[in-house]
Design an enzyme around this catalytic site. Sequence first.
Site, short mmCIF file in Angstrom:
data_model
loop_
_atom_site.label_atom_id
_atom_site.label_comp_id
_atom_site.label_asym_id
_atom_site.label_seq_id
_atom_site.Cartn_x
_atom_site.Cartn_y
_atom_site.Cartn_z
N LYS A 1 27.53 36.71 28.44
CA LYS A 1 28.98 36.68 28.69
C LYS A 1 29.43 35.32 29.25
CE LYS A 1 33.15 37.70 29.78
NZ LYS A 1 34.25 38.13 29.01
N CYS B 1 39.18 33.37 32.95
CA CYS B 1 37.82 33.42 32.38
C CYS B 1 37.28 32.02 32.11
CB CYS B 1 37.83 34.23 31.09
SG CYS B 1 38.32 35.93 31.32
N ARG C 1 50.61 22.33 22.11
CA ARG C 1 49.95 23.45 21.43
C ARG C 1 50.13 23.47 19.91
NH1 ARG C 1 46.25 25.16 25.00
NH2 ARG C 1 47.19 25.30 27.04
N THR D 1 32.37 40.16 34.93
CA THR D 1 31.62 38.96 34.57
C THR D 1 30.94 38.43 35.82
OG1 THR D 1 33.37 38.52 33.00
CG2 THR D 1 31.83 36.73 33.42
N ARG E 1 47.22 33.16 35.71
CA ARG E 1 46.13 32.60 36.52
C ARG E 1 45.57 31.33 35.87
NH1 ARG E 1 42.42 37.60 38.42
NH2 ARG E 1 43.53 38.69 36.77
N GLY F 1 43.41 27.66 30.56
CA GLY F 1 43.82 28.53 31.66
C GLY F 1 43.22 29.92 31.57
N ARG G 1 33.97 42.34 27.26
CA ARG G 1 34.20 41.20 26.34
C ARG G 1 35.58 41.36 25.73
NH1 ARG G 1 29.59 41.09 22.06
NH2 ARG G 1 29.53 38.84 22.21
N ASP H 1 40.34 52.57 43.12
CA ASP H 1 41.00 51.29 43.38
C ASP H 1 41.42 51.23 44.84
OD1 ASP H 1 42.27 49.14 41.12
OD2 ASP H 1 43.06 48.98 43.17
N1 LIG Z 1 41.49 40.25 32.11
C1 LIG Z 1 40.69 39.83 31.14
O1 LIG Z 1 41.17 39.38 30.08
C2 LIG Z 1 39.16 39.92 31.27
C3 LIG Z 1 38.39 39.74 30.13
C4 LIG Z 1 37.01 39.86 30.21
C5 LIG Z 1 36.42 40.12 31.43
N2 LIG Z 1 37.18 40.27 32.54
C6 LIG Z 1 36.48 40.54 33.79
O2 LIG Z 1 36.84 41.85 34.22
C7 LIG Z 1 36.81 41.90 35.65
C8 LIG Z 1 38.07 42.55 36.15
O3 LIG Z 1 39.18 41.76 35.76
P1 LIG Z 1 40.66 42.33 35.60
O4 LIG Z 1 41.37 41.34 34.76
O5 LIG Z 1 40.66 43.77 35.22
O6 LIG Z 1 41.18 42.20 37.12
P2 LIG Z 1 42.57 42.68 37.71
O7 LIG Z 1 42.91 41.72 38.78
O8 LIG Z 1 43.56 42.96 36.65
O9 LIG Z 1 42.25 44.09 38.38
C9 LIG Z 1 41.32 44.28 39.37
C10 LIG Z 1 41.56 45.63 40.05
O10 LIG Z 1 40.49 45.82 40.98
C11 LIG Z 1 41.06 46.36 42.15
N3 LIG Z 1 40.17 46.11 43.28
C12 LIG Z 1 40.06 44.99 44.05
N4 LIG Z 1 39.14 45.18 45.00
C13 LIG Z 1 38.64 46.42 44.83
C14 LIG Z 1 37.65 47.19 45.48
N5 LIG Z 1 36.97 46.71 46.52
N6 LIG Z 1 37.41 48.46 45.03
C15 LIG Z 1 38.08 48.95 43.97
N7 LIG Z 1 39.04 48.29 43.31
C16 LIG Z 1 39.29 47.03 43.73
C17 LIG Z 1 42.41 45.68 42.28
O11 LIG Z 1 43.27 46.40 43.14
C18 LIG Z 1 42.87 45.69 40.81
O12 LIG Z 1 43.57 46.87 40.50
C19 LIG Z 1 36.58 40.47 36.13
O13 LIG Z 1 35.22 40.29 36.47
C20 LIG Z 1 36.91 39.63 34.93
O14 LIG Z 1 36.17 38.44 34.95
C21 LIG Z 1 38.53 40.19 32.49
#
Ligand SMILES: NC(=O)c1ccc[n+]([C@@H]2O[C@H](COP(=O)([O-])OP(=O)(O)OC[C@H]3O[C@@H](n4cnc5c(N)ncnc54)[C@H](O)[C@@H]3O)[C@@H](O)[C@H]2O)c1
Length: 444
Positions: free
Chosen positions: A227, A281, A425, A141, A349, A278, A173, A49
Amino acid sequence: MKVFGLSREQILRLFESSEITFAVYGLGKMGLPLAAVIADKGGKVIGVDVNRNVVKDINMGLCHVMGEPGLAEMVALNVENGRLTATDNPVKAAEDSDVMIILVPTFLDEMNNPDLSIIRSVSKSISRGLTHDSLVITESTLPPRTTSDVILPILLESGLGIGDFGLSHCPERTMSGRAIHDITGAYVKIVGGIDAKSTETAASIYSRINSKGVIKVSDTTTAEAVKVFEGVYRDVNIALANELAIICQELGIDAVEVFNTANTQPYSHLHMPGCGVGGHCIPVYPYFIIKTVKSPTRLLSLSRQINDSMAEYTVSLVERGLKDAGMEITGSNVLVMGVAYRGDVEETRCSPAIPVIGLLKRKGARVFAYDPLLGNRVEDFNAEFRPLEDISDIDAVIIVSDFKEFRTIDWGKLNLRQKIIVDGRQIVDPEEIQRLGFIFYGIG
Ligand SMILES: NC(=O)c1ccc[n+]([C@@H]2O[C@H](COP(=O)([O-])OP(=O)(O)OC[C@H]3O[C@@H](n4cnc5c(N)ncnc54)[C@H](O)[C@@H]3O)[C@@H](O)[C@H]2O)c1
């Protein structure tokens, strides 16, 4: 131990005996649960990270992701037993790993174009540390074709060719709040590789992580589309539900009653209407198509427009409620209940509460907010924090998010200046609330 092209049996054995090293890039809400689960299943995991505090916390066995049952314990246990470590050195992590999983965020820019800068940057680091017979997996995604057209060319800059390493897309997912459950087997894992060997290798790995198993699809683009289309389906369906709910309002009938009854027939899957869509995603993924393909995307664009317009519709209902009470919105005090984009999470978000608050302010209302999990952090969203015990100067209440807590409120006991409620809601019972003397408007 390098895994690319090994048999399923070999991979499962190596995974179980901690002989495969995984690097998980991005230790956020999705990446940390995935890293912890892989370690728990026997993998050696290097979490990567850019946020040094995150790296420091994890190396101390601390979990910065809140609201995920079982995660803190899993992180602590696997840091303690040495299977989970964290670093901010992405190239070294790639050099030291056999499988690299990318789970960093994908955003939109101010014109709603996909912003793949983080994905590119991580891919470059992996490319610099890429070794023969490694497997790279994208879980973030992505707009369809990103893995083959953006990430693969970057990985080929390593000097290795197709067939020297594997590349698959296996989309996350998962929903916040149930990450471990989802990752370990709420639904099957989708796996698509740039070639058959990449698909097979990734499928073997996930067959150990996910008890529901995997579905192998034709290629990375198909997996990406699966996805993104899941999200698009929900956005379009919610837009339909929103439009029908407004029609039901005109017809004087209850949309939820209509939808639930219609859905007893197996071909109808109407979603629930609401004051907006919201999270990071559903409102985001349609643009991964709208902004990247040449074919018409009229339905997708219109659905986005309809769902975004629900904030305005919600505020129009508040205005109607105030008018019924002989008041104007200008100068009124309005309480927004739920600032998170959905109930029982802290995620804000793209929350519909943000445009609702903005519109109310533009119309001259004074806006207060109550959110069971955010507390006074609602003030980051341009509203004044107000607990429910202190609302004697509030003229109208809007329920924006479906927190469980809201369903058990004794509305008759709330000490409001005016009893006006807009339910975005389907939380309150319309008949009951009107019996309590409230002016009621609802979506659905
Ligand atoms: N949160 C959800 O419910 C959810 C569900 C399905 C899919 N996703 C997908 O998962 C992916 C990640 O989402 P998330 O919710 O975990 O994001 P998040 O914002 O919670 O976490 C992202 C992490 O990545 C780190 N980061 C940023 N730039 C970086 C880099 N260059 N190298 C290494 N680490 C880096 C950030 O510091 C952070 O800790 C996205 O593509 C999202 O679309 C999220």
